[in-house]
Design a protein around this motif. Sequence first.
Motif, PDB file in Angstrom:
ATOM      1  N   GLU A  17      -7.102 -13.425 -17.521  1.00  0.00           N
ATOM      2  CA  GLU A  17      -5.759 -12.899 -17.231  1.00  0.00           C
ATOM      3  C   GLU A  17      -5.197 -12.205 -18.468  1.00  0.00           C
ATOM      4  OE1 GLU A  17      -3.406 -15.886 -15.214  1.00  0.00           O
ATOM      5  OE2 GLU A  17      -1.606 -14.720 -15.736  1.00  0.00           O
ATOM      6  N   GLY A  18      -5.397 -12.824 -19.616  1.00  0.00           N
ATOM      7  CA  GLY A  18      -4.928 -12.241 -20.862  1.00  0.00           C
ATOM      8  C   GLY A  18      -5.631 -10.930 -21.164  1.00  0.00           C
ATOM      9  N   VAL A  19      -6.937 -10.877 -20.893  1.00  0.00           N
ATOM     10  CA  VAL A  19      -7.690  -9.643 -21.134  1.00  0.00           C
ATOM     11  C   VAL A  19      -7.156  -8.539 -20.235  1.00  0.00           C
ATOM     12  CG1 VAL A  19      -9.935  -8.535 -20.929  1.00  0.00           C
ATOM     13  CG2 VAL A  19      -9.769 -10.819 -21.909  1.00  0.00           C
ATOM     14  N   HIS A  20      -6.917  -8.868 -18.978  1.00  0.00           N
ATOM     15  CA  HIS A  20      -6.385  -7.845 -18.060  1.00  0.00           C
ATOM     16  C   HIS A  20      -5.021  -7.362 -18.535  1.00  0.00           C
ATOM     17  CE1 HIS A  20      -9.183  -9.578 -14.791  1.00  0.00           C
ATOM     18  NE2 HIS A  20      -9.698  -8.472 -15.288  1.00  0.00           N
ATOM     19  N   ALA A  21      -4.223  -8.287 -19.067  1.00  0.00           N
ATOM     20  CA  ALA A  21      -2.889  -7.909 -19.560  1.00  0.00           C
ATOM     21  C   ALA A  21      -3.000  -6.949 -20.741  1.00  0.00           C
ATOM     22  CB  ALA A  21      -2.103  -9.151 -19.960  1.00  0.00           C
ATOM     23  N   LEU A  22      -4.048  -7.149 -21.572  1.00  0.00           N
ATOM     24  CA  LEU A  22      -4.263  -6.258 -22.725  1.00  0.00           C
ATOM     25  C   LEU A  22      -4.411  -4.805 -22.288  1.00  0.00           C
ATOM     26  CD1 LEU A  22      -6.831  -7.848 -25.199  1.00  0.00           C
ATOM     27  CD2 LEU A  22      -4.510  -7.104 -25.693  1.00  0.00           C
ATOM     28  N   LEU A  23      -5.022  -4.593 -21.146  1.00  0.00           N
ATOM     29  CA  LEU A  23      -5.269  -3.227 -20.686  1.00  0.00           C
ATOM     30  C   LEU A  23      -3.962  -2.489 -20.388  1.00  0.00           C
ATOM     31  CD1 LEU A  23      -8.351  -3.845 -18.362  1.00  0.00           C
ATOM     32  CD2 LEU A  23      -8.332  -2.830 -20.627  1.00  0.00           C
ATOM     33  N   PHE A  24      -2.878  -3.255 -20.177  1.00  0.00           N
ATOM     34  CA  PHE A  24      -1.583  -2.621 -19.924  1.00  0.00           C
ATOM     35  C   PHE A  24      -0.794  -2.395 -21.205  1.00  0.00           C
ATOM     36  CE2 PHE A  24      -1.398  -2.451 -15.408  1.00  0.00           C
ATOM     37  CZ  PHE A  24      -2.121  -3.536 -14.934  1.00  0.00           C
ATOM     38  N   ALA A  25      -1.357  -2.821 -22.334  1.00  0.00           N
ATOM     39  CA  ALA A  25      -0.609  -2.710 -23.584  1.00  0.00           C
ATOM     40  C   ALA A  25      -0.582  -1.266 -24.054  1.00  0.00           C
ATOM     41  CB  ALA A  25      -1.253  -3.587 -24.648  1.00  0.00           C
ATOM     42  N   PRO A  26       0.537  -0.831 -24.628  1.00  0.00           N
ATOM     43  CA  PRO A  26       0.624   0.550 -25.111  1.00  0.00           C
ATOM     44  C   PRO A  26      -0.438   0.813 -26.175  1.00  0.00           C
ATOM     45  CG  PRO A  26       2.759  -0.515 -25.252  1.00  0.00           C
ATOM     46  CD  PRO A  26       1.775  -1.578 -24.890  1.00  0.00           C
ATOM     47  N   GLY A  27      -1.116   1.931 -26.071  1.00  0.00           N
ATOM     48  CA  GLY A  27      -2.065   2.324 -27.101  1.00  0.00           C
ATOM     49  C   GLY A  27      -3.447   1.745 -26.931  1.00  0.00           C
ATOM     50  N   PHE A  28      -3.667   0.922 -25.914  1.00  0.00           N
ATOM     51  CA  PHE A  28      -4.984   0.303 -25.780  1.00  0.00           C
ATOM     52  C   PHE A  28      -5.867   1.166 -24.913  1.00  0.00           C
ATOM     53  CE2 PHE A  28      -7.633  -3.371 -26.284  1.00  0.00           C
ATOM     54  CZ  PHE A  28      -8.552  -3.229 -25.264  1.00  0.00           C
ATOM     55  N   SER A  29      -7.071   1.413 -25.365  1.00  0.00           N
ATOM     56  CA  SER A  29      -8.039   2.131 -24.534  1.00  0.00           C
ATOM     57  C   SER A  29      -9.428   1.664 -24.922  1.00  0.00           C
ATOM     58  CB  SER A  29      -7.925   3.633 -24.745  1.00  0.00           C
ATOM     59  OG  SER A  29      -8.984   4.295 -24.078  1.00  0.00           O
ATOM     60  N   THR A  30     -10.300   1.533 -23.923  1.00  0.00           N
ATOM     61  CA  THR A  30     -11.671   1.141 -24.214  1.00  0.00           C
ATOM     62  C   THR A  30     -12.570   2.357 -24.422  1.00  0.00           C
ATOM     63  OG1 THR A  30     -12.115   1.035 -21.839  1.00  0.00           O
ATOM     64  CG2 THR A  30     -11.523  -1.028 -22.930  1.00  0.00           C
ATOM     65  N   ARG A  31     -12.006   3.546 -24.280  1.00  0.00           N
ATOM     66  CA  ARG A  31     -12.851   4.733 -24.436  1.00  0.00           C
ATOM     67  C   ARG A  31     -13.016   5.056 -25.909  1.00  0.00           C
ATOM     68  NH1 ARG A  31     -13.976   7.727 -19.831  1.00  0.00           N
ATOM     69  NH2 ARG A  31     -14.955   9.224 -21.207  1.00  0.00           N
ATOM     70  N   SER A  32     -14.224   5.469 -26.254  1.00  0.00           N
ATOM     71  CA  SER A  32     -14.443   5.859 -27.642  1.00  0.00           C
ATOM     72  C   SER A  32     -14.130   7.325 -27.857  1.00  0.00           C
ATOM     73  CB  SER A  32     -15.901   5.588 -28.034  1.00  0.00           C
ATOM     74  OG  SER A  32     -16.748   6.194 -27.086  1.00  0.00           O
ATOM     75  N   THR A  33     -14.081   8.073 -26.782  1.00  0.00           N
ATOM     76  CA  THR A  33     -13.709   9.493 -26.908  1.00  0.00           C
ATOM     77  C   THR A  33     -12.508   9.759 -26.022  1.00  0.00           C
ATOM     78  OG1 THR A  33     -15.251  10.040 -25.151  1.00  0.00           O
ATOM     79  CG2 THR A  33     -16.037  10.325 -27.410  1.00  0.00           C
ATOM     80  N   VAL A  34     -11.816  10.811 -26.372  1.00  0.00           N
ATOM     81  CA  VAL A  34     -10.619  11.169 -25.614  1.00  0.00           C
ATOM     82  C   VAL A  34     -10.965  12.291 -24.648  1.00  0.00           C
ATOM     83  CG1 VAL A  34      -8.361  12.266 -25.831  1.00  0.00           C
ATOM     84  CG2 VAL A  34      -9.021  10.468 -27.416  1.00  0.00           C
ATOM     85  N   THR A  35     -10.646  12.094 -23.387  1.00  0.00           N
ATOM     86  CA  THR A  35     -10.800  13.179 -22.413  1.00  0.00           C
ATOM     87  C   THR A  35      -9.409  13.617 -22.007  1.00  0.00           C
ATOM     88  OG1 THR A  35     -10.725  11.754 -20.478  1.00  0.00           O
ATOM     89  CG2 THR A  35     -12.872  12.064 -21.521  1.00  0.00           C
ATOM     90  N   ARG A  36      -9.404  14.561 -21.084  1.00  0.00           N
ATOM     91  CA  ARG A  36      -8.116  15.097 -20.644  1.00  0.00           C
ATOM     92  C   ARG A  36      -7.251  14.019 -20.018  1.00  0.00           C
ATOM     93  NH1 ARG A  36      -6.770  18.283 -16.150  1.00  0.00           N
ATOM     94  NH2 ARG A  36      -8.841  17.933 -15.342  1.00  0.00           N
TER      95      ARG A  36
END
Lengths: 169, 792
Positions: free
Chosen positions: B466-485
């Motif tokens: 549950e905590g991990v899922h909540a992290l995904l909603f945190a500002p600035g968090f992304s699991t991507r190593s590259t930025v796409t559009r």
Amino acid sequence: MPQDPVDVLKERARSLALKAEVALSVGTSLTLFSRGKVAGKSILYGVRTEEVEGAGRLRHLSPIPAAPSWMVGAVQHQGAVLTLIDLPAFWGQELEGIADLPTYLVITDGERRIGVLVEDLHGVLEVEGAPVLYKGPERSGLTSMARRAGEPVLVVSGPALLQDTRLKL
Amino acid sequence: MDPMMQQVLAIFADEFRELSAGMIDALIRADKNDSPEMRGVLMADIYRRAHSIKGTAGTLGLFDLEEFAHAVETSLSPFRSGERRVIPQLAQAILKGMDLAQWRVESARMGTEQEDPDLRASASDLLRLALDEHPKAPSIAPGSVSKPPEPAVHEAPPPPPPPPSAPPVQPVALVPPVPLAPSPSSTAAQADADDEDDAPVPEPTSGREAATPEPGADRRKAGESDSLRVSQARLLTVERQLDELRGVRSALETRIEDTRRLVWSIQAALASRIGGLNADAAQGEDHSTIRRVAEWTRDMIQSLQGFEEQAQSVHRGLSTDVGELSTRIAEIDDELRGMQMLPVETLHALLTRTVWEHALSVGKNARLEMVGAKVALDRRLLQELKDPFLHLCRNAVDHGIESPDERRALGKSPEGRIRIEVEQRGAQVAITFSDDGAGVDLDNVRRIAAERGMLSQQAAAELDAEGVHALLFAPGFSTRSTVTRTSGRGVGLDVVRENIMKVGGKVSLKSKLKKGSSFLIEVPLTLAAAQALLFEAGGHVLALPLSAVARSEYVSVNDKTTDEVDFEGQLLPVHALSQLLGLKAARARRSGFPVLICRSTDRLMAFQVERLLGEREVVVRPLPPELIKLRHLSAATPLGDGRLAFILNPRFLAEAALGPPPGEIPSPLRRRRVVVVDDSITTRSLHRQVLEAAGFEVETASDGEEALSVLKKRGADLVVSDINMPRLDGLSLTRRIRTEAQLERIPVVLVSSLDSDEDKQRARDAGASAYLPKGAYQRGELLRLVQGLLPS
């Protein structure tokens, strides 16, 4: 370390741009109102008539809980919630005496609107002579000065006023 | 522009929107369909629509649009039979071109006569793609379909006369639009002609729930329509009229009261005169003067009796009228509310296209299904949900759905599935966004959080699902190593959550590795009305959504304790709501006070108020931006007397009373809050931009007094302040902060044009944490100071 001259120029350009974009021309129509007095004389303001959506008598004013003091309250205006502000308080000014503010003017930038309390409405004026840029203390929305029968009229720009961060999300 | 032309263009704009939406929908469905026969049917539909656009565009002098429509027809001709699927590059080019065409139509409607060179270029691209694919396809040189006529001045042709059976063109859009071309086969949209951000026209209702339609099911009668188009302006007018009607009703009710008093007065006057005359008669007095007076009085009484009957009649009439008026108002109210509701399927076409296009662009294959899409939501709510839905769709394609090869290797179908299920649950609507993709790799998220310093290694390792899922909603968090559009900047899911919360909803996430993810969004059914509890606190009439009130009770001063209440075995401290909101405290009652037990996201709190005013269904009015900023308010509702009562935000109250919710966003991830104080709007804007870009939440104040008020109500992690300001300068503000118990720990950075040792000493003496002369001010320096002062 001295400030980067490019940054200084950018800041200045931004500040001038805000004033320049709402410059008036001779013949522009302004809706006049007064709010406040200095040395016993009413302070006159004008808003471009196309930026005035309407006016209303102040009835059923609802205070807004825990709002800043310049947010006087809210009214229902054409089915929507309209916030009423007192411009001098918004600008951090202290005025002489206590005023009776029975009317409000609805100022718009074409999309959003805000109500400003007025003491008196003085009708519509066409700008005489060459208007000048306002150069007094920084006051959100004040952009130019015009003249009416020799008296100065401070011009409030609806778009500039509504750009104030306190009035935006 | 000629007013009639303007009118015609407005009608064409509506028609174009429908034709275009249908074309795009058919294009996507043809791509997904395995049946050549069905593809042929869909291609025929596309042709008919393109032809319709071409014809009307030419008639109206929109020659660039005419050329584009012709290019669409030509480029699709190799695929017309349905034997072959349209090549992806051509489909994408058509979609892009349709966007340009939409823009062209809108700008023509607004009076622009200038052609769009990009649209002509798009037409050329289509033809080039068609030639590459099918060298024998008829090739048309760009610009040769139609050219602006000679001589240079072109006058718009008069609009074609409507077909004989069609009604005359009306200026108000509450009648079906006059067809300018062979009627498109579509249901009319409830989409608003005047809204720029309108949800697109809903696809024709074909009962489609999930699977591809059966061959033949797509054939529909031309001109079939079961809904009306209503302009936003008209809607607002009706709303305004309703408000005015309410005012009239109020006035009439006053009149009824007046007449009732009149009747009583007349009755009283009659009773006293009749009593007097009877008394005279009983005494047997027979003076002529008295007789005359008596006769006169009898005449008067007869007249008064007549008046009384009339007054009674007026009173009855008015009562009936008011009853009738109330009924009419209730009917209009119901109508308005009905007009405000739109089915979720209104977004179907847009979301389908988004999924398809985005999947194409990243080399994946995905389809969107919608179940329960007939559930209707308040249109304003739907408008607010459009962006979050779009993001979730793109997110599912980017992070969820695997590539076709990966999916085959996992034994899945190469085409990923994104499913939206809509279900009404009482006054709430539950929307589930799920995909059958990769799910969330919990260990990967934990690792990234630790690597980025968001959590310590240990804290990250101990974080549950549950905590991990909540992290995904945190500002600035992304699991991507590259930025796409669309992904990788970490500004997606937090904004989704904020948008949903803004409309009073909530969102949660569940996932299973390699199986898929599922977002559950719960929102209220309507923003227009709600059940609320009204009460008084701090001298204000306020309201809370009834769904947020668990119970109300009365605490007597004779009770053992008035600081806590017991709710289902849990002791809750009682907070004075007026104090929480910074309002003037009411005089304490001798006998006791009402307490509201409220809940927000499963947290309970108890608030003391002054008076309960009752539960009722209230009309909800949205707030303008300057009031939305006041986080303790969520909406307003009109009271019967013309005033407004403000509806409080339960989430804010919970945070104010209990602090930020535990576990929702771990505290290291909460955005640091900085209050910027300066009487110069330019300087405030500058500081705000710098700090917000670095991820801080910023609130501004124009002087020390205002800053103090903000700090007391909403607190802050740090203050950046000018020194020379009206009302309360920076040094005085700093001293005040240092003397207030709740504020004394807040670091203060003073920024000033003064640069002497004396000035710096004064700042130190006042209690400032840092001093930055404006002469030395650089964006980087301020940011470094702020980041250095805030504890990690």
